[in-house]
Scaffold this motif. Sequence first.
Motif, short mmCIF file in Angstrom:
data_model
loop_
_atom_site.label_atom_id
_atom_site.label_comp_id
_atom_site.label_asym_id
_atom_site.label_seq_id
_atom_site.Cartn_x
_atom_site.Cartn_y
_atom_site.Cartn_z
N VAL A 113 -1.85 6.76 -8.74
CA VAL A 113 -2.95 6.37 -7.87
C VAL A 113 -2.38 5.54 -6.72
CG1 VAL A 113 -5.11 5.10 -7.67
CG2 VAL A 113 -4.60 6.40 -9.76
N ASN B 58 0.83 -1.19 0.00
CA ASN B 58 0.00 0.00 0.00
C ASN B 58 0.87 1.26 0.00
OD1 ASN B 58 -2.45 -1.38 0.09
ND2 ASN B 58 -2.38 -1.54 2.32
N SER C 269 -3.13 3.66 -3.07
CA SER C 269 -4.25 3.06 -2.35
C SER C 269 -3.85 2.72 -0.92
CB SER C 269 -4.72 1.79 -3.06
OG SER C 269 -5.15 2.08 -4.37
N ASP D 121 -8.55 5.31 -2.69
CA ASP D 121 -7.58 5.73 -3.70
C ASP D 121 -7.31 7.21 -3.56
OD1 ASP D 121 -7.40 3.19 -4.75
OD2 ASP D 121 -8.83 3.57 -6.38
#
Length: 488
Positions: A330, A302, A332, A337
């Motif tokens: 992007v 992540n 996450s 997001d």
Amino acid sequence: MNNKIYILAILFLSLGFFACDDELNDLEPFTEGNPNTFFNTPETFQIGVDGAYRQLWLYYSDPGSGLQGIPDIISDNVIQAQTGRRSNDDYHDLRYVPSTLGAIPLFYSEAYEAINGANLVIGQIANLDGDPAQDNILGQALGVRAWAHFDLARIFGPIPTQNNDANSAFGVTYLKVEDGDTGGDPFAQQPGRETIASNYTEIIEDLERASTLIGDDNGEGRLNKNGINALLSRVYLYNGEYQKAIDAANNVTAALATTTELPDVYTDSNNAGVIIELSINTTSESDGNNVGVLYSQSSGGNTVSEYVLDFDFFNSIATDDVRRDVLQFVGSNQGNDYNAIKKFLGETGQVNGLVDVKILRTAEVLLNKAEAQYELSLEGDALTTLNQLRAERYSPFVAGAETGQALEDAIQFERRVELACEGHRFFDIKRRGESIMRNATNGDIIDGSGTAPETPILEAGNFRFQFPIPVDEINANPTVANQQNPGY
């Protein structure tokens, strides 16, 4: 920074592992404390200058509060991600005070450490009399001294173009020794703050002199003639000396990064268009100064973002603008997001936030020039300069034809996009006497939902456009204790 002792400062500044160039790593670290005997060859003088560069690196790249990121966090380019660690809350929410940890004492102390290092070199420069390297070493030291004082002045004082009273307001103490002055520590007399006008006079004097002395190529991570002229283009712009800003920009010969080169600049795969950078410590990359960590970290696949791009700002960047992909990816985390910041993820293949700090690029020099031309009502020239930049940022490129207010707006928009997340935005708003305007309803998540900023607006003229003098300096120096910035 009060009452620093030079004999101790040299112990810190001259260690071989501060070098910005691999070839310097072969030098024996200096372990004695007498600069009179240490500074006796071009190599030892360069070690002293490299130590001053190292202090600049420390306050630009600090992973918690570096100058590469705080000016964007304070302004309107980014918004705090609620799933991060909520670092730098006090700065993003505009409620910093003299005792706030992080950026305020870091900028102040490390900038003066860099100045101390530069002054050590300048004070001993007569030891190189007759050596071909003397002028170049002195030029670098003068450039570092001016650079660090410029940062201090724009952080802790107003900028000359900010308002009509800026030049008479308090700036910072300009610590200056003359060539061959080995008399000791300029802080020993507990000097007070000078005016902003005085600061800029001395900054410019140092830079102009450096431009006549410094060499064309001093290696990665060091100032050279292009770097000094690029700095002059910035300082003249801040000082409202627009023709001089144009002239300085015209003296810069470094090419602009092309459309294809630009993405790799931020993974250190190339140095296209980079005029001044502070290089990663080549012998100790685990020293904690990972500039990108201020924006995000990687954890378990992540992206734990601390700050992400403001929704309105990111969506104002056209899809045919190469900088859109250079700036954003992007990210996450916890099911959300985000418009995560790509510029400082790390070198090629890395996500550790460890990259060289890009201080000044050819793109900024062109933008300085375009703005100065506009301010002198040279609209045709300003448009030509702006289109020179835009030709390498849009694909396909269609030349702009703006005039008047539309041209000024275009210059400032391109500046915001080009320099985003590189430590400029707060100072650009400040020097133009504008307000920080954040969208009070858009949040941190990629679609604009989520948590909006706690403090959406900082009105022009608010005292928080100047940082407070750190509490340690207030306590140590009775003169400065009576010269704290208004509002603190």
